[in-house]
Design an enzyme around this catalytic site. Structure first.
Site, PDB file in Angstrom:
ATOM      1  N   ARG A   1     -60.719 -61.273   4.674  1.00  0.00           N
ATOM      2  CA  ARG A   1     -61.541 -60.745   3.566  1.00  0.00           C
ATOM      3  C   ARG A   1     -62.773 -60.034   4.131  1.00  0.00           C
ATOM      4  NH1 ARG A   1     -62.626 -61.604  -1.987  1.00  0.00           N
ATOM      5  NH2 ARG A   1     -64.763 -62.128  -2.554  1.00  0.00           N
TER       6      ARG A   1
ATOM      7  N   TYR B   1     -72.572 -57.233   3.924  1.00  0.00           N
ATOM      8  CA  TYR B   1     -71.615 -56.514   4.769  1.00  0.00           C
ATOM      9  C   TYR B   1     -72.198 -55.225   5.324  1.00  0.00           C
ATOM     10  CZ  TYR B   1     -68.120 -59.792   3.102  1.00  0.00           C
ATOM     11  OH  TYR B   1     -67.424 -60.948   2.833  1.00  0.00           O
TER      12      TYR B   1
ATOM     13  N   LYS C   1     -63.057 -66.337  -9.452  1.00  0.00           N
ATOM     14  CA  LYS C   1     -63.866 -67.492  -9.820  1.00  0.00           C
ATOM     15  C   LYS C   1     -64.193 -67.457 -11.303  1.00  0.00           C
ATOM     16  CE  LYS C   1     -66.067 -68.347  -5.344  1.00  0.00           C
ATOM     17  NZ  LYS C   1     -67.355 -68.472  -4.624  1.00  0.00           N
TER      18      LYS C   1
ATOM     19  N   HIS D   1     -67.387 -60.090  -6.534  1.00  0.00           N
ATOM     20  CA  HIS D   1     -68.715 -60.707  -6.444  1.00  0.00           C
ATOM     21  C   HIS D   1     -69.478 -60.479  -7.741  1.00  0.00           C
ATOM     22  CE1 HIS D   1     -68.806 -60.451  -1.738  1.00  0.00           C
ATOM     23  NE2 HIS D   1     -68.173 -61.511  -2.182  1.00  0.00           N
TER      24      HIS D   1
ATOM     25  N   HIS E   1     -60.364 -66.424   5.482  1.00  0.00           N
ATOM     26  CA  HIS E   1     -61.480 -65.659   4.937  1.00  0.00           C
ATOM     27  C   HIS E   1     -61.888 -64.520   5.866  1.00  0.00           C
ATOM     28  CE1 HIS E   1     -63.697 -66.044   1.227  1.00  0.00           C
ATOM     29  NE2 HIS E   1     -64.829 -65.731   1.823  1.00  0.00           N
TER      30      HIS E   1
ATOM     31  N   ARG F   1     -59.529 -63.768  -2.086  1.00  0.00           N
ATOM     32  CA  ARG F   1     -59.790 -65.134  -1.617  1.00  0.00           C
ATOM     33  C   ARG F   1     -58.442 -65.859  -1.483  1.00  0.00           C
ATOM     34  NH1 ARG F   1     -63.291 -64.085  -5.971  1.00  0.00           N
ATOM     35  NH2 ARG F   1     -65.517 -64.030  -5.410  1.00  0.00           N
TER      36      ARG F   1
END
Length: 336
Positions: A271, A303, A195, A294, A268, A169
């Site tokens: 990514r 994806y 995150k 994730h 992004h 990210r």
């Protein structure tokens, strides 16, 4: 408790979230603050509350202003203002979390968000670059441009190599330190802070590390020595790169390459390109989930739908490395 303003309660809620086990990134906290400010303005308008100059709307409001009718009215105002479904959904999610905390802490007797409906979000597939588009972007970033403000080709190439070679990210790239490029006998790892403060190590091909090394060599020559704990990426002025700086540079690459700019955060798309490439190269969903950081496998599984769409020439790791190798400029050693 009735004298406590919503501004103060919002501050306490964010403190609580920051101190929780998962933590909270600076970007997430900024988004929460912006959402609460938007609710504050809409609630003040609904109740006809005068907000003195110099104060935030939430400073003029109390928990009693959080009613079902007021929140429904505020949500409708967001729609009339033309806010996207994603923005409205995020704001409602923030308000639900806040009100749940207000109920638990005794500042509300009932949850007023119970009748709020979350907007239906269109299920959009991630946009990935084709091999041809990626090649044009790499060449554009590797070519001197007289009108480009603060252009540093080796920094641009390092950014592309990191984004396309490891799929981080933007906030994770901003947070990289020199020592986060970890080298050992097994290869090279990129140590990322994701995150909620979660850390992960992502393998990165040595060819993708070459642009980073080229940049660091040139940085040492231009700006002098640096420490292992210093920011990995800095501008020509020596200032650590920011999210806004990255978005500006990526925007310039797209414009000069003549590649259509996708919606949302431009960086992004690299990514997404990395993720689709991993799957098309035979990587598993679990491997990709670990690489992308994730928490939910369902987030990663989208994806697979891109790969199933039959898109041709999606950029994969090998083409990314080829474009970087073909455009690699000569770098003088700082000792020469």
């Amino acid at each position: 408790m009735a004298d406590v303003t919503l501004w103060e309660l919002g501050r306490r809620w964010l403190d609580h979230k920051r101190a929780s086990g998962r933590g909270m990134s600076d970007n997430t906290e900024a988004a929460y603050r912006a959402d609460l400010q938007a609710w504050g303005q809409a609630l003040a308008d609904h109740h006809g509350v005068h907000v003195p100059e110099g104060l935030e709307p939430l400073e003029a409001l109390e928990p009693a202003h959080l009613t079902v009718e007021a929140l429904t009215s505020a949500a409708a105002a967001f729609f009339r203002e033309g806010k996207s479904a994603a923005t409205r959904s995020r704001r409602i999610s923030a308000m639900r979390g806040w009100c749940a905390w207000l109920v638990r802490t005794g500042h509300l007797t009932a949850d007023p968000t119970i009748e709020l409906e979350t907007p239906r979000l269109p299920r959009r597939l991630p946009v990935a670059l084709t091999d041809e588009e990626l090649g044009r972007i790499v060449r554009a970033a590797s070519t001197p441009h007289r009108q480009a403000r603060g252009q540093w080709i080796l920094l641009d190439r390092a950014l592309i190599a990191l984004f396309a070679g490891a799929g981080p990210r933007t906030s994770e790239v901003v947070g990289l330190r020199v020592h986060d490029v970890v080298r050992d006998t097994g290869g090279v790892l990129l140590r990322l802070r994701g995150k909620g403060g979660a850390h992960r190590n992502v393998p990165i091909d040595p060819v993708a590390v070459e642009p980073v090394d080229d940049y660091l060599t040139d940085r040492r020559r231009r700006l002098g020595p640096f420490e292992a704990g210093d920011p990995l990426l800095v501008t020509l002025t020596g200032r650590a790169i920011t999210t806004g700086m990255i978005e500006y540079r990526v925007d310039q690459w797209f414009r000069r390459a003549g590649v259509r700019r996708p919606e949302g955060e431009l960086a992004h798309v690299f990514r997404h390109t990395y993720a689709v490439g991993v799957l098309r190269e035979g990587g598993s969903l679990n491997e990709l989930q670990a690489a992308l950081g994730h928490q939910n496998l369902a987030t990663t599984s989208i994806y697979t739908k891109v790969a199933a769409e039959g898109l041709r020439d999606l950029a994969r790791t090998a083409p990314v490395l080829r474009h970087l190798r073909e455009t690699r400029p000569p770098v003088s050693d700082p000792g020469t």
